[in-house]
Design a protein around this motif. Structure first.
Motif, PDB file in Angstrom:
ATOM      1  N   ASP A 177       4.310   6.069   1.332  1.00 23.49           N
ATOM      2  CA  ASP A 177       4.838   7.343   1.805  1.00 23.49           C
ATOM      3  C   ASP A 177       5.980   7.844   0.915  1.00 23.49           C
ATOM      4  N   LEU A 178       6.894   6.924   0.537  1.00 23.98           N
ATOM      5  CA  LEU A 178       8.011   7.293  -0.331  1.00 23.98           C
ATOM      6  C   LEU A 178       7.514   7.749  -1.698  1.00 23.98           C
ATOM      7  N   ILE A 179       6.475   7.079  -2.216  1.00 23.49           N
ATOM      8  CA  ILE A 179       5.915   7.457  -3.515  1.00 23.49           C
ATOM      9  C   ILE A 179       5.268   8.834  -3.427  1.00 23.49           C
ATOM     10  N   SER A 180       4.535   9.084  -2.332  1.00 22.76           N
ATOM     11  CA  SER A 180       3.843  10.377  -2.177  1.00 22.76           C
ATOM     12  C   SER A 180       4.834  11.522  -2.056  1.00 22.76           C
ATOM     13  N   ARG A 181       6.039  11.242  -1.508  1.00 24.24           N
ATOM     14  CA  ARG A 181       7.065  12.280  -1.350  1.00 24.24           C
ATOM     15  C   ARG A 181       7.997  12.357  -2.566  1.00 24.24           C
ATOM     16  N   ARG A 182       7.656  11.595  -3.631  1.00 23.04           N
ATOM     17  CA  ARG A 182       8.398  11.596  -4.895  1.00 23.04           C
ATOM     18  C   ARG A 182       9.864  11.230  -4.688  1.00 23.04           C
ATOM     19  N   CYS A 183      10.098  10.283  -3.783  1.00 20.01           N
ATOM     20  CA  CYS A 183      11.474   9.865  -3.491  1.00 20.01           C
ATOM     21  C   CYS A 183      12.109   9.086  -4.637  1.00 20.01           C
ATOM     22  N   PHE A 184      11.293   8.495  -5.506  1.00 17.92           N
ATOM     23  CA  PHE A 184      11.829   7.684  -6.599  1.00 17.92           C
ATOM     24  C   PHE A 184      11.886   8.465  -7.915  1.00 17.92           C
ATOM     25  N   HIS A 185      11.618   9.767  -7.860  1.00 20.02           N
ATOM     26  CA  HIS A 185      11.641  10.592  -9.077  1.00 20.02           C
ATOM     27  C   HIS A 185      12.989  10.455  -9.781  1.00 20.02           C
ATOM     28  N   PRO A 186      13.052  10.296 -11.103  1.00 17.10           N
ATOM     29  CA  PRO A 186      11.971  10.504 -12.086  1.00 17.10           C
ATOM     30  C   PRO A 186      11.128   9.255 -12.383  1.00 17.10           C
ATOM     31  N   LEU A 187      11.349   8.153 -11.665  1.00 15.19           N
ATOM     32  CA  LEU A 187      10.568   6.941 -11.931  1.00 15.19           C
ATOM     33  C   LEU A 187       9.124   7.107 -11.440  1.00 15.19           C
ATOM     34  N   ASP A 188       8.197   6.565 -12.202  1.00 15.75           N
ATOM     35  CA  ASP A 188       6.787   6.556 -11.796  1.00 15.75           C
ATOM     36  C   ASP A 188       6.508   5.196 -11.156  1.00 15.75           C
ATOM     37  N   VAL A 189       6.764   5.108  -9.857  1.00 15.80           N
ATOM     38  CA  VAL A 189       6.710   3.819  -9.158  1.00 15.80           C
ATOM     39  C   VAL A 189       5.312   3.529  -8.640  1.00 15.80           C
ATOM     40  N   SER A 190       4.913   2.272  -8.756  1.00 16.66           N
ATOM     41  CA  SER A 190       3.652   1.794  -8.170  1.00 16.66           C
ATOM     42  C   SER A 190       3.900   0.407  -7.602  1.00 16.66           C
ATOM     43  N   TYR A 191       2.991  -0.052  -6.759  1.00 16.72           N
ATOM     44  CA  TYR A 191       3.171  -1.343  -6.102  1.00 16.72           C
ATOM     45  C   TYR A 191       1.865  -2.124  -6.106  1.00 16.72           C
ATOM     46  N   CYS A 192       1.972  -3.412  -5.867  1.00 11.58           N
ATOM     47  CA  CYS A 192       0.787  -4.254  -5.668  1.00 11.58           C
ATOM     48  C   CYS A 192       1.079  -5.257  -4.565  1.00 11.58           C
ATOM     49  N   ILE A 193       0.021  -5.790  -3.991  1.00 10.60           N
ATOM     50  CA  ILE A 193       0.133  -6.824  -2.961  1.00 10.60           C
ATOM     51  C   ILE A 193      -0.233  -8.165  -3.607  1.00 10.60           C
ATOM     52  N   THR A 194       0.565  -9.173  -3.379  1.00 10.25           N
ATOM     53  CA  THR A 194       0.249 -10.486  -3.943  1.00 10.25           C
ATOM     54  C   THR A 194       0.263 -11.544  -2.849  1.00 10.25           C
ATOM     55  N   ASN A 195      -0.478 -12.603  -3.071  1.00 11.71           N
ATOM     56  CA  ASN A 195      -0.564 -13.699  -2.111  1.00 11.71           C
ATOM     57  C   ASN A 195       0.750 -14.463  -2.100  1.00 11.71           C
ATOM     58  N   GLU A 196       1.393 -14.534  -0.940  1.00 10.53           N
ATOM     59  CA  GLU A 196       2.692 -15.199  -0.859  1.00 10.53           C
ATOM     60  C   GLU A 196       2.587 -16.624  -0.297  1.00 10.53           C
ATOM     61  N   ALA A 197       1.354 -17.155  -0.208  1.00 12.08           N
ATOM     62  CA  ALA A 197       1.171 -18.506   0.334  1.00 12.08           C
ATOM     63  C   ALA A 197       2.039 -19.500  -0.421  1.00 12.08           C
ATOM     64  N   GLY A 198       2.801 -20.287   0.316  1.00 17.65           N
ATOM     65  CA  GLY A 198       3.636 -21.327  -0.267  1.00 17.65           C
ATOM     66  C   GLY A 198       5.035 -20.870  -0.634  1.00 17.65           C
TER      67      GLY A 198
END
Length: 814
Positions: A453-474
């Motif tokens: 939602d924050l990315i879609s509303r350009r809250c981090f402008h001018p940064l081009d922010v993206s995210y990923c999900i990673t396995n946190e097991a352990g």
């Protein structure tokens, strides 16, 4: 599992011995592919034992010298030939078995053999070599156990020459146990031994050989209360036949257990030869939890055939008496019911479990290898997020070199969300952080929604922010471990988890080696297989991956270093201490100055250790002289070959090759040297050049790779990287028939789980993973998919209530 054999001729990129051989960066070299005979393989039936090496001899066949073969046989003191037995059990050529035994007896590690002794092991991969090593160790253990049994029987005074020969002829632990079992001491003797103690051995022989001469009444004596007791004393267990069985399972009603997990195995019937490994493990678990009752259903024909064989398969000239036939028939039927039937049931259950465990461990191995070899995300600041509700989302901002820049906690799911979002934006802007890594634990989906939602509303402008999900097991287990406390002493364990989550994307291998492989979310049924066998296999894969990727000895952690082939915790600690006291290593030869680094250890680890010239420039000279061994003739200058995969034992060949092509070591990885190598290889084959340099083609190929790969080359660059995105798709958006791309998250014995970005992994059942959907290079691998691989899938069904998504594999994306 060989895909193809490759010999260099002229220009094109090659990948001669897969990533184990360090990969190749020769875009200008061409490879001639020599087809390998296809192995028998079907996806519909359980995999049979496969030939681990090709029929063609790629190395140099060697015969074990007669003196060495005699010594081996004398050491084991068994009636069979070790090489022949090992070759038969592993389906590996005799000459390869000879070389592997020799290399193992010389304390060579598997990674060293696979990379630097290819010609001796016929280009086998690490898994195949470990299989041979395991079987070899089992054979040696069998011989040792046999000697112990013989000594025990000799001490008891029951050892005969014939019995000793039978024991020394046993080729498996099961065979040994069958031969030894009648002589084991116990609280309750077998009926056969009780009969012998009562002096009935002669009567037994007469009943079997000449029943017409036997009068059982003559053997009724004090201590034998009846004729029936005498007859029962003649039972012996002896069988040698094969059967086909069915396994029938029933569910036991138990209100205290979650029987829904085992609903597939209630009233389940399957041919014993077709049951799948994951079914065996599930059935075993259900039985141990007392949810399932398991029975092996053996056809009545087996009993009738066994009875007929025992009664009629004797001398045709003997005449039977009615009494003799009746006594023998009763004895056979009793032995079948009381001894043979339970034995067959135990035997088949044991074999099924053993086969299932091996397949499950193999799946763990494949999953772990692909998880460790995920391509690192380099050159950017990353924020690791350990999501949570009440206790907030723990944040860790990491530099491109994984240094901790900042840690914090934000409450994105409570009141005052806008204030927390502003705090998050401030951190992102301050540290120029454009990549976010979110752990897949509690509150993952909600945290992902906030970031999207924050990315879609350009809250981090001018940064081009993206995210990923990673396995946190352990991650949580690691955060309270001694390793984490030592590395991050004054930090809250929850914040350590956020650091670990971020580093898992920055450098998966370096981070995941800190965690017990069993805790990083790979495979299935880890609690249903041998803990020792699983640990040994996974530790071997960690060593293999760390070694083949290589470590920069001057910057790598002590934890990572201890997994290099030839090193251990003590030697890694000594190297770290030497580094602290003396400054950075200038060359590989200086490793010989470290305490505990003998010639053999140096040989095993040197090729996997790197010295990067750029790293050396970061260090300031250390004036004081630290402790360590003093060795003469240790150079103090940097050797450019030390930054490559070339082993020090081959430096002289590398220098001669450089002279031959008109280059120098200072040009390693440059376009100029690459052109020189390409020109020389175009005019002469690798085999011809190898003969000129008095080396093997395999060694020369490795030297070519080392000289032409750019400085800092990483074999993981050919593997998949974490997928970053800016928006989400929910499970409710899925429609049957929709075509999506995703990444394999985990593989099991029954299928592959794929992350398609909807918060729930979808399952591709193994029946939908068929040969025509796979690249040629993957068609010989069991299940053929592994974590990290990108795939195109079609949605088959969606069950929102149970959170299940069924997928069909369309193709593997290269």
């Amino acid at each position: 599992m060989k895909e193809e054999r490759v010999s260099f001729i002229v220009s094109e990129a090659h990948q001669a011995d897969r990533w184990a051989g360090e990969g190749s960066s020769l875009a200008g070299l061409k490879a001639k592919k020599e087809e390998v005979e296809e192995e028998d393989f079907t996806f519909d039936e359980p995999c049979q034992k496969k030939q681990k090496t090709s029929g063609a001899c790629l190395g140099q066949p060697t015969a074990l010298p007669s003196s060495e073969a005699h010594t081996l046989r004398n050491e084991l003191n068994m009636n069979w030939d070790l090489i022949e037995l090992l070759s038969n059990l592993t389906c590996v050529e005799r000459w390869v078995c000879v070389n592997i035994i020799r290399l193992l007896r010389e304390d060579n590690t598997v990674p060293f053999m696979v990379r630097y002794r290819k010609e001796m092991i016929n280009h086998m991969d690490a898994d195949a070599v470990r299989d041979v090593q395991l079987v070899y160790e089992e054979i040696c253990s069998l011989a040792k156990k046999t000697q112990s049994v013989i000594q025990t029987l000799k001490k008891d005074g029951v050892l005969t020459a014939e019995l000793e020969q039978n024991l020394r002829s046993c080729r498996s632990a099961d065979e040994l146990d069958h031969v030894y079992s009648p002589y084991k001491k116990g609280s309750k003797l077998t009926k056969a031994r009780r009969a012998k103690a009562l002096g009935l051995e002669a009567a037994t022989s007469a009943l079997i050989d000449t029943p017409h001469t036997l009068d059982l009444r003559a053997w009724v004596k004090p201590g034998l209360s009846s004729l029936e007791e005498v007859a029962a004393g003649h039972i012996c267990m002896h069988t040698a036949f094969l059967i086909f069985c069915h396994k029938t399972l029933g569910a036991q009603q138990n209100k205290n257990k979650d029987i829904d997990k085992f609903h597939l195995y209630v009233d389940f019937t399957c041919n014993i030869h077709r049951i799948q490994p994951h079914q065996t493990l599930a059935i075993n678990r259900g039985e141990s939890l007392k949810i399932l009752t398991v029975k092996v259903n053996i056809p009545d024909k087996v009993k009738s055939d066994f009875t007929w064989w025992c009664i009629n398969n004797r001398s045709e000239t003997q005449s039977h008496t009615i009494f003799g036939n009746k006594g023998l028939t009763n004895a056979v039927e009793d032995s079948y019911k009381r001894l043979i039937l339970p034995f067959l049931t135990r035997s088949y259950r044991t074999k099924l479990t053993s086969a299932a465990e091996k397949e499950s461990i193999a799946m763990f191995v494949r999953n772990l290898r692909q998880r460790l070899l995920v391509c690192p995300v380099r050159g950017c600041v990353i924020m690791g997020v350990d999501p949570g509700f009440r206790h907030g989302c723990k944040l860790a901002v990491l530099s491109p070199t994984s240094q901790i820049l900042h840690t914090d906690v934000v409450y994105l799911h409570n009141s005052g969300q806008q204030k927390e979002a502003d705090k998050l934006r401030h951190l992102m802007i301050k540290y120029s952080c454009s990549r976010v890594v979110i752990g897949n634990g509690t509150a993952c989906r909600e945290t992902e929604s906030v970031f999207a939602d924050l990315i879609s509303r350009r809250c981090f402008h001018p940064l081009d922010v993206s995210y990923c999900i990673t396995n946190e097991a352990g991650a949580s287990i690691y955060s309270v471990s001694p390793e984490a406390v030592k590395e991050m002493p004054d930090m809250d364990p929850n914040l350590r988890s956020a650091v670990s989550i971020g580093r898992r994307v920055q450098d998966p291998l370096a981070e995941l080696v800190k965690i017990d492989p069993k805790h990083i979310g790979i495979g299935t049924y880890q609690h249903d297989v041998s803990a020792g066998a699983l640990k040994a296999a996974l530790d071997g894969v960690v060593q293999e991956c760390v070694s083949f990727v290589g470590v920069d000895i001057n910057i790598c952690s002590e934890t990572l270093m201890r997994h290099v082939a030839g090193l251990n915790a003590g030697r890694a600690r000594n190297i770290a201490e030497w580094r602290e006291q003396n400054g950075p290593f200038i060359n590989r030869e200086q490793l010989k100055l470290v305490k505990g680094m003998g010639p053999k250890t140096f040989q095993q680890c040197a090729g996997f250790i790197r010295l990067n010239s750029q790293t050396l420039h970061r260090y300031k000279p250390v004036s004081k002289k630290g402790k360590g061994k003093t060795c003469v003739n240790i150079p103090t200058s940097f050797n450019p070959l030390d930054q490559t995969c070339i082993h020090p034992e081959s430096y002289h060949v590398a220098q001669r090759f450089l002279s031959l092509v008109g280059g120098s070591a200072d040009q390693i990885g440059s376009a100029g040297l690459r052109q020189c190598v390409e020109r020389k290889v175009r005019n002469s084959s690798v085999e011809e050049l190898a003969r000129t340099l008095d080396t093997t083609p395999e060694t020369l190929k490795l030297i070519i790779d080392g000289l032409t790969q750019p400085p800092g080359f990483d074999i993981r660059q050919n593997f998949g990287q974490a997928d970053f995105k800016q928006g989400i798709v929910s499970m409710s958006d899925l429609r049957v028939g929709a075509v999506l791309t995703g990444r394999v998250d985990n593989t099991t014995l029954f299928g592959a789980f794929v992350d398609i970005g909807v918060g729930r992994a979808g399952l591709i059942h193994k029946s939908n993973i068929t040969l025509d959907k796979l690249p040629v290079s993957q068609r010989r691998r069991s299940l053929a998919l592994g974590p990290g691989e990108r795939v195109e899938v079609r949605v088959l069904n969606v069950d929102p209530q149970r959170g299940r998504i069924g997928l069909d594999l369309i193709r593997v994306l290269q």
